[in-house]
Design a protein around this motif. Structure first.
Motif, short mmCIF file in Angstrom:
data_model
loop_
_atom_site.label_atom_id
_atom_site.label_comp_id
_atom_site.label_asym_id
_atom_site.label_seq_id
_atom_site.Cartn_x
_atom_site.Cartn_y
_atom_site.Cartn_z
N HIS A 44 1.81 7.39 -8.81
CA HIS A 44 1.03 6.18 -8.57
C HIS A 44 1.01 5.31 -9.83
CE1 HIS A 44 -1.80 3.40 -7.05
NE2 HIS A 44 -1.97 4.09 -5.93
N PHE B 286 -8.35 -0.16 -7.97
CA PHE B 286 -8.15 0.85 -9.01
C PHE B 286 -9.15 0.70 -10.14
CE2 PHE B 286 -4.02 -0.25 -7.09
CZ PHE B 286 -3.92 0.89 -6.33
N PHE C 30 -8.71 10.08 -8.32
CA PHE C 30 -7.67 9.08 -8.16
C PHE C 30 -6.40 9.64 -7.54
CE2 PHE C 30 -10.46 8.14 -11.68
CZ PHE C 30 -11.04 6.99 -11.17
N CYS D 190 -0.76 3.06 -10.90
CA CYS D 190 -2.06 2.74 -11.50
C CYS D 190 -2.65 3.93 -12.24
CB CYS D 190 -3.03 2.26 -10.44
SG CYS D 190 -2.43 0.79 -9.63
N PHE D 191 -2.13 5.11 -11.97
CA PHE D 191 -2.74 6.30 -12.58
C PHE D 191 -1.69 7.21 -13.21
CE2 PHE D 191 -5.31 5.00 -8.90
CZ PHE D 191 -6.40 4.54 -9.61
N TYR E 43 -11.94 6.60 -5.85
CA TYR E 43 -10.99 5.72 -5.16
C TYR E 43 -11.13 5.97 -3.66
CZ TYR E 43 -6.72 3.16 -4.18
OH TYR E 43 -5.83 2.23 -3.72
N GLU F 55 -1.83 7.08 -0.32
CA GLU F 55 -2.20 7.34 -1.71
C GLU F 55 -2.97 8.66 -1.77
OE1 GLU F 55 -3.30 3.16 -3.60
OE2 GLU F 55 -4.31 3.47 -1.71
N LEU G 204 2.15 7.56 -4.81
CA LEU G 204 2.19 6.42 -3.90
C LEU G 204 3.41 6.65 -3.01
CD1 LEU G 204 1.05 3.54 -3.28
CD2 LEU G 204 2.68 2.67 -4.93
N PHE H 122 2.88 -10.18 -3.28
CA PHE H 122 1.74 -9.47 -3.84
C PHE H 122 1.62 -9.82 -5.32
CE2 PHE H 122 -0.56 -5.75 -5.40
CZ PHE H 122 -1.44 -5.48 -4.37
N THR I 120 4.87 -1.99 -12.08
CA THR I 120 3.56 -2.28 -11.50
C THR I 120 3.66 -2.24 -9.97
OG1 THR I 120 3.99 -4.66 -11.45
CG2 THR I 120 2.89 -3.78 -13.42
N VAL I 121 2.52 -2.16 -9.31
CA VAL I 121 2.48 -2.18 -7.85
C VAL I 121 3.13 -3.45 -7.31
CG1 VAL I 121 0.94 -2.29 -5.84
CG2 VAL I 121 0.44 -0.69 -7.70
N SER J 221 -4.12 1.17 0.18
CA SER J 221 -3.53 1.69 1.42
C SER J 221 -4.31 1.21 2.64
CB SER J 221 -3.42 3.22 1.39
OG SER J 221 -4.47 3.81 0.70
N GLU K 55 -0.83 -9.43 -9.06
CA GLU K 55 -1.95 -8.84 -9.80
C GLU K 55 -2.34 -9.82 -10.89
OE1 GLU K 55 -0.85 -4.21 -9.95
OE2 GLU K 55 0.87 -5.51 -10.23
#
Lengths: 238, 273
Positions: free
Chosen positions: A145, B155, A226, A147-148, B186, A211, A230, B238, A191-192, B222, B240
């Protein structure tokens, strides 16, 4: 690319014994059940296992699929894949995912299992994957993931007893190579939005995303809320 | 209306009266500025004559921008005070917009396939679940129409000490040399606990206002993406939020936080033809 290739050659032996025919513990307990669900019924399907490693997913999918092609850029891993056995409907090829020899619309389903985190540049490979996937075909992607991920992007916060009690976030936008010299570990941080946008630009639209909460599944006692991974199912729609 | 929503509604009426910055209409808005703010890269296409719903979007910012770009604008909000701002601004520029007071979860008064664009700025985090909103949005969008949604980055949601703006944020260093702490689970629908539950901001006279925060809820990536797909909307783009790259980033400041942790996410999804 060269640097990453060298890294994979250097860990091929250890990787093959860790992964074996099932994947490591995280893969067995967290990733594989979701990948399995996202792949769906493979009966009659022609599959590309992109970044196949030692080929355990190729062999697994070949039990139901019509045909599976496994491609990896590390010759040592392709050797391990062949040594472990090549079923009649499986082919292992040494190759570069950014420039394959396959015709347009060749595969019903493409699997990128824990591969995109090893790509320095997503755009060439995802473009190629989009090209070789049939219209209305699926691409299943799993990765850590973003973010983590490991330091420097997040770090565990531990209490006096050393228990994980939370995480920190830092340097999320610092993309590129992440190296942990002590563990001889490396990957590329994306990044996502990099992931989601490169998929959409190549007509691969999110069908389903998961997730999974690693700590809950592994029951490793970490009060760590968390998701570790992903996992995405994308549908090619032109 | 449930009690949380009722409380949030009253809170928003109060926040507007206190002149919270996000409810202040933009000064000197022009069609060029509106295009940059709301339709960058022309992602929504030419808006002239298009039906645009500004969803949970009162405050006189987006509705006026879209009207300047030639769209037929309807603005929905549950706060009467927010909508008064839209009316004032529309009158100021002599623009004709439709103003509707409603809960974002009940858009039943709109016919199927009415809108080319549904534009929802930061608001979905004030309700505990997104499904009812997405069902209505999908229904009232024309095939090929676009839904824009801004939401809190799940997040990091709840990771700061409170929801201060600007310099007010910079009084306590949470960085501690390693990173900002993520302490809340989360989980979708999680009510966000904020340390001292206040919003601090400067009003138009520069006076610092401290007031209790509205209740927010976490929505996971998700849940958002899967619920869009279930409602026949596919993700086009998308983003950020990355803060202002021109600002110097001292660890512990808001600008630094935004440069490493992306407080907000933005997406554009298309209703499947």
């Amino acid at each position: 690319m060269t640097q990453n290739k060298h890294y994979w050659s250097s860990i091929a032996e250890k990787y093959d014994s860790t992964v074996s025919e099932t994947g490591d513990q995280s893969q067995q307990l967290i990733i594989n059940p979701i990948v399995e669900e996202f792949l769906g019924d493979l009966k009659g399907k022609v599959i590309l296992d992109a970044g196949c490693g030692n080929g355990y997913w190729s062999r697994r999918m070949a039990k139901t699929a019509e045909r599976v092609v496994g491609v990896d850029f590390t010759s040592e891993l392709i050797e391990h894949a062949k040594r472990r056995g090549v079923p009649n409907n499986v082919q292992f090829l040494l190759g570069n995912l950014a420039r394959t020899t396959f015709l347009d619309n060749s595969f019903d389903t493409v699997l990128l299992n824990m591969v995109v985190l090893d790509l320095e540049d997503l755009s060439f490979v995802i473009h190629e994957i989009g090209r070789v996937t049939k219209d209305n075909g699926y691409v299943v992607v799993s990765t850590t993931h973003p973010c983590f991920e490991n330091p420097p992007h997040t770090q565990s916060v531990r209490d006096a007893q050393g228990n994980k009690v939370g995480r920190t976030i830092s340097h999320y936008f610092q993309t590129g190579l992440v190296e942990d010299q002590s563990n001889r570990y490396q990957h590329y941080h994306h990044t996502v939005s990099e992931y989601l946008n490169v998929f959409a630009e190549n007509h691969l639209f999110v069908e389903k995303i998961s997730e999974p909460n690693g700590a809950e599944i592994l029951q490793n006692g970490a009060v760590d809320h968390f998701p570790y991974f992903l996992i995405m199912k994308l549908k090619k729609q032109v | 209306m449930d009690s949380t929503t009722k409380t949030n509604q009253q809170k928003w009426d109060e926040l507007v009266r206190l002149e919270v910055p996000c409810s202040r209409p933009y000064e000197d808005l022009t069609p060029e500025i509106a295009q940059t703010k709301f339709n960058r890269d022309n992602i929504l296409g030419d808006l002239k004559g298009k039906n645009v719903l500004c969803l949970a979007s009162g405050g006189g910012q987006q509705s006026i921008g879209f009207a300047m770009l030639g769209a037929q604008v309807t603005v929905v909000d549950f706060s009467e005070e927010q909508l008064k701002k839209d009316k004032l601004e529309a009158d100021k520029y002599c623009l004709d917009i439709t103003i509707v007071q409603a809960d974002m979860r009940d858009l039943s008064q709109f016919e199927d396939q009415t809108f080319d664009v549904v534009y929802q700025p930061y608001s979905i985090n004030y309700i505990p679940e997104v499904k009812s909103v997405f069902q209505h949005v999908s229904r009232i969008l024309k095939p090929g129409g676009i839904y824009h949604l801004m939401f809190h980055n799940p997040f990091v949601h709840g990771s700061w000490k409170d929801s201060c703006w600007g310099s007010q944020w910079d009084t306590v260093d949470l960085w501690h040399g390693i990173g900002y702490p993520l302490t809340q689970a989360y989980k979708d629908g999680l009510p966000i606990k904020v340390a001292d539950q206040t919003w601090n901001f400067e009003d138009t006279q520069g006076k610092v206002v401290r007031t209790s925060a509205p209740q927010e809820f976490k929505h996971t990536l998700s849940t958002i993406l899967n619920t869009l797909t279930e409602n026949k909307m596919s993700l086009l783009k998308f983003e950020e939020y990355t803060g202002d790259p021109n600002k110097t980033s001292i660890p512990g400041t808001w600008d630094h936080y935004a440069s490493v942790a992306a407080p907000w996410l933005f997406l554009w999804a298309r209703k499947i033809q």
